[in-house]
Design a protein around this motif. Structure first.
Motif, PDB file in Angstrom:
ATOM      1  N   TYR A  25       0.700  -1.548   0.277  1.00  0.00           N
ATOM      2  CA  TYR A  25       0.454   0.328  -0.007  1.00  0.00           C
ATOM      3  C   TYR A  25       0.877   1.294   0.449  1.00  0.00           C
ATOM      4  O   TYR A  25       0.810   2.308  -0.553  1.00  0.00           O
ATOM      5  CB  TYR A  25      -1.067  -0.052   0.993  1.00  0.00           C
ATOM      6  N   ARG A  26       2.315   1.355   0.713  1.00  0.00           N
ATOM      7  CA  ARG A  26       2.825   2.133   0.902  1.00  0.00           C
ATOM      8  C   ARG A  26       3.212   2.554  -0.712  1.00  0.00           C
ATOM      9  O   ARG A  26       3.464   3.902  -0.495  1.00  0.00           O
ATOM     10  CB  ARG A  26       3.588   2.147   1.682  1.00  0.00           C
ATOM     11  N   ILE A  27       3.792   1.839  -1.690  1.00  0.00           N
ATOM     12  CA  ILE A  27       4.513   2.110  -1.939  1.00  0.00           C
ATOM     13  C   ILE A  27       3.626   1.908  -3.691  1.00  0.00           C
ATOM     14  O   ILE A  27       3.693   3.714  -4.134  1.00  0.00           O
ATOM     15  CB  ILE A  27       5.407   0.716  -2.431  1.00  0.00           C
ATOM     16  N   PHE A  28       2.172   1.303  -4.033  1.00  0.00           N
ATOM     17  CA  PHE A  28       1.595   1.680  -4.702  1.00  0.00           C
ATOM     18  C   PHE A  28       0.945   2.678  -4.470  1.00  0.00           C
ATOM     19  O   PHE A  28       0.664   2.808  -5.728  1.00  0.00           O
ATOM     20  CB  PHE A  28       1.482   0.339  -5.127  1.00  0.00           C
ATOM     21  N   VAL A  29       0.130   2.720  -4.272  1.00  0.00           N
ATOM     22  CA  VAL A  29      -0.366   3.699  -3.530  1.00  0.00           C
ATOM     23  C   VAL A  29      -0.139   4.839  -3.057  1.00  0.00           C
ATOM     24  O   VAL A  29      -0.415   5.658  -3.476  1.00  0.00           O
ATOM     25  CB  VAL A  29      -1.680   3.379  -2.732  1.00  0.00           C
ATOM     26  N   GLU A  30       0.342   5.046  -2.067  1.00  0.00           N
ATOM     27  CA  GLU A  30       0.942   6.402  -1.469  1.00  0.00           C
ATOM     28  C   GLU A  30       2.008   6.859  -2.104  1.00  0.00           C
ATOM     29  O   GLU A  30       2.506   8.389  -2.822  1.00  0.00           O
ATOM     30  CB  GLU A  30       1.452   6.055   0.012  1.00  0.00           C
ATOM     31  N   GLU A  31       2.903   5.871  -2.794  1.00  0.00           N
ATOM     32  CA  GLU A  31       4.289   6.630  -3.646  1.00  0.00           C
ATOM     33  C   GLU A  31       3.767   6.650  -5.324  1.00  0.00           C
ATOM     34  O   GLU A  31       3.795   7.855  -5.931  1.00  0.00           O
ATOM     35  CB  GLU A  31       5.297   5.842  -3.592  1.00  0.00           C
ATOM     36  N   MET A  32       3.362   5.646  -5.855  1.00  0.00           N
ATOM     37  CA  MET A  32       3.387   5.535  -7.442  1.00  0.00           C
ATOM     38  C   MET A  32       1.280   6.125  -7.623  1.00  0.00           C
ATOM     39  O   MET A  32       1.746   6.543  -8.561  1.00  0.00           O
ATOM     40  CB  MET A  32       3.197   4.016  -7.774  1.00  0.00           C
ATOM     41  N   GLY A  33       0.778   6.413  -6.670  1.00  0.00           N
ATOM     42  CA  GLY A  33      -0.880   7.127  -6.943  1.00  0.00           C
ATOM     43  C   GLY A  33      -1.733   6.269  -7.433  1.00  0.00           C
ATOM     44  O   GLY A  33      -2.398   6.953  -8.749  1.00  0.00           O
ATOM     45  N   LEU A  37      -6.676   1.578  -5.908  1.00  0.00           N
ATOM     46  CA  LEU A  37      -6.036  -0.058  -4.831  1.00  0.00           C
ATOM     47  C   LEU A  37      -5.948   0.890  -3.514  1.00  0.00           C
ATOM     48  O   LEU A  37      -5.498   0.482  -2.994  1.00  0.00           O
ATOM     49  CB  LEU A  37      -4.474   0.129  -5.433  1.00  0.00           C
ATOM     50  N   ARG A  38      -6.252   2.634  -3.468  1.00  0.00           N
ATOM     51  CA  ARG A  38      -6.742   2.831  -2.341  1.00  0.00           C
ATOM     52  C   ARG A  38      -7.901   2.043  -1.364  1.00  0.00           C
ATOM     53  O   ARG A  38      -9.506   1.691  -2.085  1.00  0.00           O
ATOM     54  CB  ARG A  38      -7.207   4.087  -2.814  1.00  0.00           C
ATOM     55  N   ARG A  39      -7.523   2.069  -0.352  1.00  0.00           N
ATOM     56  CA  ARG A  39      -8.361   1.271   0.602  1.00  0.00           C
ATOM     57  C   ARG A  39      -8.466   2.014   2.142  1.00  0.00           C
ATOM     58  O   ARG A  39      -7.937   2.183   2.430  1.00  0.00           O
ATOM     59  CB  ARG A  39      -7.971  -0.528   0.805  1.00  0.00           C
ATOM     60  N   ASN A 169       1.694   8.069 -10.557  1.00  0.00           N
ATOM     61  CA  ASN A 169       1.988   9.562 -11.176  1.00  0.00           C
ATOM     62  C   ASN A 169       3.775   8.569 -12.155  1.00  0.00           C
ATOM     63  O   ASN A 169       4.994   9.763 -11.874  1.00  0.00           O
ATOM     64  CB  ASN A 169       3.214  10.457 -10.103  1.00  0.00           C
ATOM     65  N   GLN A 170       3.722   7.392 -12.383  1.00  0.00           N
ATOM     66  CA  GLN A 170       4.879   7.587 -13.454  1.00  0.00           C
ATOM     67  C   GLN A 170       4.093   6.602 -14.453  1.00  0.00           C
ATOM     68  O   GLN A 170       3.349   6.234 -15.272  1.00  0.00           O
ATOM     69  CB  GLN A 170       4.964   5.996 -12.334  1.00  0.00           C
ATOM     70  N   GLN A 171       5.828   6.534 -15.637  1.00  0.00           N
ATOM     71  CA  GLN A 171       5.326   5.599 -16.834  1.00  0.00           C
ATOM     72  C   GLN A 171       5.866   4.302 -16.919  1.00  0.00           C
ATOM     73  O   GLN A 171       6.817   3.949 -16.091  1.00  0.00           O
ATOM     74  CB  GLN A 171       6.861   6.157 -18.212  1.00  0.00           C
TER      75      GLN A 171
END
Length: 212
Positions: A25-33, A37-39, A169-171
């Motif tokens: 969650y920290r990496i893919f939701v909070e960092e990568m946006g 996946l937000r829960r 926020n990434q390609q």
């Protein structure tokens, strides 16, 4: 060391299960946006955490330092069900091809140069070791385009499967990586660590000090 657990084995260890899904969650939701996946509970869990998924976990001390998940391509997976616009044509499938997903290094363990940490290279060595032991010589991975060059430098054969797209926020570009024993030798040389990284059994309970 890197531990490989089935979903059932991971669920039997609540300490590991929570640490893994909070890291995701920290990496893919909070960092990568990746907002889809937000829960509200702060865990990242999806439909691919099924009984054939393999969870590969790097432990440092009593923390989950790195994680990645392997999915068989002989059943629905991310590229065929969710990230479908990343593939031009039908994605490759077969028992020797798995999908590598949710590659993540915890923020406190990103100590390497050029974006590849010691934990990150352990994850790379881990999936190659794991694959070669099981007749798997290819993985599909969806990652940033700069990783295609890094994969080539590690002597993977890297074949893009489509055009890059924006997620969060990434390609991201879907790529087929082919590897062999030579790839493993190169990865180990770059790590300056030639011993196998795969461990047997379960890691110790998180939060408990090991006996000295």
């Amino acid at each position: 060391m890197l531990f490989c657990l089935s979903t059932k084995e991971l669920m039997e260890r609540p300490d590991l299960w929570e640490a893994v899904h909070r890291l995701r969650y920290r990496i893919f939701v909070e960092e990568m946006g990746w907002e889809d996946l937000r829960r509200p509970d702060g865990f990242e869990v999806d439909q691919f955490d099924h009984d054939e998924a393999v969870h590969q976990i790097v432990i440092r001390g009593d923390e989950v330092a790195g994680y990645q998940r392997m999915l068989p391509t002989t059943r629905p997976h991310l590229l065929t069900e969710v990230l479908t616009d990343l593939s031009e044509g039908t994605p490759p499938t077969g028992p020797n091809i798995w999908e590598l997903t949710r590659y993540a290094v915890a923020p406190g363990f990103r100590d390497g140069r050029r974006g590849v940490s010691t934990v990150g290279t352990e994850l790379i060595a881990g999936f190659v070791e794991w694959g070669l032991k099981r007749g798997v010589d290819k993985v599909i991975i969806e990652f940033e385009p700069m990783w295609v060059l890094r994969a080539l430098q590690l002597h993977f054969l890297a074949t893009p499967l489509g055009y890059q797209r924006t997620y969060g926020n990434q390609q991201v570009v879907a790529t087929l990586l082919t590897f062999n024993e030579h790839t493993l030798d190169v990865v180990r040389s770059r790590r300056n660590h030639h011993a196998p990284v795969l461990a047997r059994g379960y890691p110790d309970m998180l939060g408990q000090r090991r006996a000295s």
